[in-house]
Write an enzyme that holds these catalytic residues in place. Structure first.
Site, short mmCIF file in Angstrom:
data_model
loop_
_atom_site.label_atom_id
_atom_site.label_comp_id
_atom_site.label_asym_id
_atom_site.label_seq_id
_atom_site.Cartn_x
_atom_site.Cartn_y
_atom_site.Cartn_z
CE LYS A 175 -1.73 2.78 2.89
NZ LYS A 175 -1.50 4.00 2.06
N GLY A 228 7.39 5.36 8.11
CA GLY A 228 6.51 6.52 8.28
C GLY A 228 6.70 7.14 9.65
CB SER A 229 4.55 9.40 11.56
OG SER A 229 3.34 8.67 11.62
CD GLU A 231 3.23 10.83 15.67
OE1 GLU A 231 3.48 10.79 14.45
OE2 GLU A 231 3.99 11.38 16.49
N GLY A 233 3.53 4.22 13.29
CA GLY A 233 4.33 3.03 13.60
C GLY A 233 3.81 2.31 14.84
CD GLU A 250 13.29 4.60 7.82
OE1 GLU A 250 13.14 5.58 8.59
OE2 GLU A 250 13.29 4.69 6.58
CB CYS A 284 13.47 8.78 7.42
SG CYS A 284 14.26 7.88 6.08
CD GLU A 384 10.83 12.71 11.12
OE1 GLU A 384 9.79 12.09 11.39
OE2 GLU A 384 11.79 12.20 10.52
P1 NAI Z 1 2.19 8.34 8.16
O1 NAI Z 1 3.11 7.56 9.00
O2 NAI Z 1 0.83 8.54 8.69
O3 NAI Z 1 2.08 7.66 6.71
C1 NAI Z 1 2.94 6.69 6.20
C2 NAI Z 1 2.14 5.55 5.58
O4 NAI Z 1 1.34 4.94 6.58
C3 NAI Z 1 1.17 5.96 4.47
O5 NAI Z 1 1.17 4.96 3.46
C4 NAI Z 1 -0.16 5.98 5.19
O6 NAI Z 1 -1.26 5.78 4.34
C5 NAI Z 1 0.00 4.82 6.14
N1 NAI Z 1 -0.89 4.84 7.30
C6 NAI Z 1 -1.42 5.92 7.94
N2 NAI Z 1 -2.18 5.54 8.97
C7 NAI Z 1 -2.14 4.18 9.02
C8 NAI Z 1 -2.72 3.20 9.86
N3 NAI Z 1 -3.50 3.53 10.88
N4 NAI Z 1 -2.44 1.91 9.62
C9 NAI Z 1 -1.63 1.55 8.61
N5 NAI Z 1 -1.08 2.44 7.77
C10 NAI Z 1 -1.33 3.74 7.96
O7 NAI Z 1 2.92 9.74 7.87
P2 NAI Z 1 2.32 11.12 7.29
O8 NAI Z 1 1.03 11.44 7.96
O9 NAI Z 1 2.33 11.07 5.83
O10 NAI Z 1 3.46 12.15 7.77
C11 NAI Z 1 3.49 12.65 9.10
C12 NAI Z 1 4.91 12.73 9.61
O11 NAI Z 1 5.50 11.45 9.63
C13 NAI Z 1 5.87 13.54 8.77
O12 NAI Z 1 5.79 14.91 9.04
C14 NAI Z 1 7.19 12.98 9.17
O13 NAI Z 1 7.62 13.55 10.38
C15 NAI Z 1 6.88 11.52 9.42
N6 NAI Z 1 7.25 10.69 8.25
C16 NAI Z 1 8.39 9.95 8.29
C17 NAI Z 1 8.79 9.25 7.18
C18 NAI Z 1 10.03 8.45 7.18
O14 NAI Z 1 10.67 8.31 6.15
N7 NAI Z 1 10.40 7.81 8.27
C19 NAI Z 1 8.05 9.29 5.93
C20 NAI Z 1 6.82 10.04 6.00
C21 NAI Z 1 6.47 10.72 7.12
#
Ligand code: NAI
Ligand code: MG
Length: 501
Positions: A175, A228-229, A231, A233, A250, A284, A384
């Site tokens: 996804k 991703g984030s 939260e 994670g 990660e 990240c 971050e």
């Molecule tokens: P997010 O962690 O919510 O999104 C990342 C992925 O997780 C997306 O594919 C999203 O659809 C999916 N996702 C969201 N909620 C989910 C759930 N309950 N269950 C399973 N999958 C879910 O991150 P977002 O909202 O795009 O960005 C917020 C912050 O996260 C950013 O400002 C940054 O600080 C951090 N981030 C870190 C990344 C990294 O490379 N480690 C990449 C993107 C965001």
């Protein structure tokens, strides 16, 4: 542009079961770029069922490691053949400068190339035991692997997880992030052309709270790779706990670049700038804290300021230094942090604004931003931001540099700039980070293990280390003691041995 906009399940294209769609924008002008199918829970269920069926499909389970490697290598080839097209789509969908997008596609191809060579080298071991035994291990695939990826390196991060998962004989449901679904769908198309059997790779485009949440809590998923984030994670880990499923997480960072007074000045300057401004800081492992020797501080920051002001901002396809941020949400978030930094008493040296160039008005751009006089406990030094914002801190001795560097809840990577090898390795040994760069930042590619300490997550991706997550070890123990059989036949009494658990 030749775009795919349906779900890729079981080797064929289909709309979502509800017929729902959503749009993805070009963040350089906020115009709609494409409309794609919106997967909901039931579509995820169909995708997981397809991945599960493909596991025991002889076209995949009996393919044989060399041929599995060849299929992966063909995917690498096709990614390279379509590099320009994929890079343009990636650049439009997530805003990144075209050259950075080209590199993303090349790295994506490298992931498939690297792991294609591993498919036929997943050797087990033989283990010498006391007594008459043959004991060996087998590395088996773990099963259906779920991959949930973010928007900052859409295809790269997808391939980082998918390539090793496939090399080890697993199947995949991916996804991609809702902000950047396009290149993942093209990977589906490419995989089919390369000869990957139907159902081995499935791509469901949709949102996190329904499609993502369903995928992470699905009882037939056997491993989850998430980037991703923190939260999200945490939610992923909780969902996985319900099914006792392993996760690789990660989760970003607040990585330091430590610059000692004897650093090679121009390369340190370039390194520090690239570390925070590449992909407009949406990385990240971005180096978002400069921890600089107070003796060097004035000169270094002066040059850095000059450099930051010279950076070009623009739409990704124009190949600027900084493209736009990904979304309205991120744009707001970064501006909010700039406000916080000012309120906390940090000194804004440059940037901190949405550029006033009328040409950029429609896009989600931010100026490269430097905050000086930052203290370790400020929020802009701890949290971050995920934008082009550098927090500058100073230190007087190595102990203090180390304390500042380690004084955050994250630990993904760290940079050290010095000519003194003793100091460099003294720091490298003590930094709480999964990867340490010395006189370098972002080096090492698909070959080097990557992952976090502390809240940056756990598990290692990239390199051979990643394969641990996509294989499970089976130990086989065979009694080959002919003499014992003979003695039992002759009615000789046998001693019961103890049990080792
Ligand atoms: P997010 O962690 O919510 O999104 C990342 C992925 O997780 C997306 O594919 C999203 O659809 C999916 N996702 C969201 N909620 C989910 C759930 N309950 N269950 C399973 N999958 C879910 O991150 P977002 O909202 O795009 O960005 C917020 C912050 O996260 C950013 O400002 C940054 O600080 C951090 N981030 C870190 C990344 C990294 O490379 N480690 C990449 C993107 C965001
Ligand atoms: Mg987009």
């Amino acid at each position: 542009m030749d775009l795919r906009n349906q779900l890729f399940i079981g080797g064929s294209w289909r709309p979502s079961s509800s017929g729902e769609t959503f749009t993805t924008i070009n963040p350089a002008d906020r115009e709609t770029l494409a409309t794609v199918a919106r997967a909901r829970e039931q579509d995820v269920d169909v995708a997981v069922a397809a991945a599960r069926a493909a596991l025991s499909d002889p076209r995949w389970s009996q393919i044989g490691p060399p041929e599995r490697g060849r299929v992966l290598n063909r995917i690498a080839g096709l990614l390279r053949e379509r590099k320009e097209e994929l890079a343009r789509i990636e650049s439009l969908d997530c805003g990144k400068p075209l050259n950075q997008a080209r590199n993303d596609i090349e790295v994506s191809a490298r992931y498939f190339e690297f792991y294609s060579g591993v498919a036929d080298k997943l050797y087990g071991k033989t283990i010498p035991l006391a007594g008459q035994y043959l004991n060996y291990t087998l590395l088996e695939p773990i099963g259906v692997t779920a991959h949930i990826t973010p928007w900052n390196f859409p295809l790269q991060i997808a391939c980082r997880g998918i390539a090793p998962a496939l090399a080890a004989g697993n199947t995949v449901v991916h996804k991609p992030a809702e902000q950047t679904p396009l290149t993942a769908l093209l990977l589906g198309e490419i995989s089919l052309e390369a000869g990957l059997p139907a159902g081995v790779l499935n791509v469901v485009t949709g949102f996190g709270n329904d499609a993502g949440a369903r995928l992470t809590s699905h009882p037939h998923v056997n491993h989850i790779t998430f980037t991703g984030s923190v939260e999200t994670g945490r939610l992923v880990m909780k969902a996985a706990a319900e099914n006792i499923v392993p996760v690789t997480l990660e989760l970003g960072g607040k990585s330091p670049n430590i610059v000692l007074a004897d650093a090679e000045f121009p390369s340190a300057l370039k390194g520090v700038s690239t570390a925070v401004f590449a992909n407009a800081g949406q990385i990240c492992s971005a180096g978002t804290r400069l921890v600089v020797d107070s003796k060097l501080h004035k000169d270094f920051v002066q040059q850095l300021q000059k450099h930051a002001r010279s950076l070009r901002i623009g739409p990704g396809l124009e190949n600027p230094d900084l493209g736009p941020l990904i979304s309205e949400e991120q744009h707001q978030r970064v501006q909010e942090y700039i406000k916080i930094g000012k309120q906390e008493g940090a000194r804004l040296l440059t940037g901190g604004k949405v550029p006033d160039d009328p040409r950029l008005r429609q896009g989600l751009f931010m100026e490269p931003t430097l905050f000086d006089e930052v203290t370790p406990q400020m929020r802009i030094a701890q949290e971050e931001i995920f934008g082009p914002v550098l927090a500058i801190l100073t230190f007087r001795d190595l102990e203090e540099a180390l304390e500042i560097a380690n004084g955050v809840s994250y630990g993904l990577v760290a940079g050290i700039w010095t000519r003194d090898i003793k100091k460099a390795h003294w720091l490298a040994a003590r930094l709480q980070a999964g990867q340490v760069f010395i006189n370098e930042y972002f080096a090492g590619g698909v070959e080097t293990p990557f992952g976090g300490y502390k809240k940056s997550g756990f598990g290692r991706e990239k390199g051979l280390e990643a394969l641990v997550h996509y294989t499970q070890v089976k130990n086989v123990c065979v009694n080959i003691d002919l003499q014992a059989d003979l003695e039992t036949q002759q009615g000789k009494p046998q001693t019961q041995s103890g049990v080792t658990l």
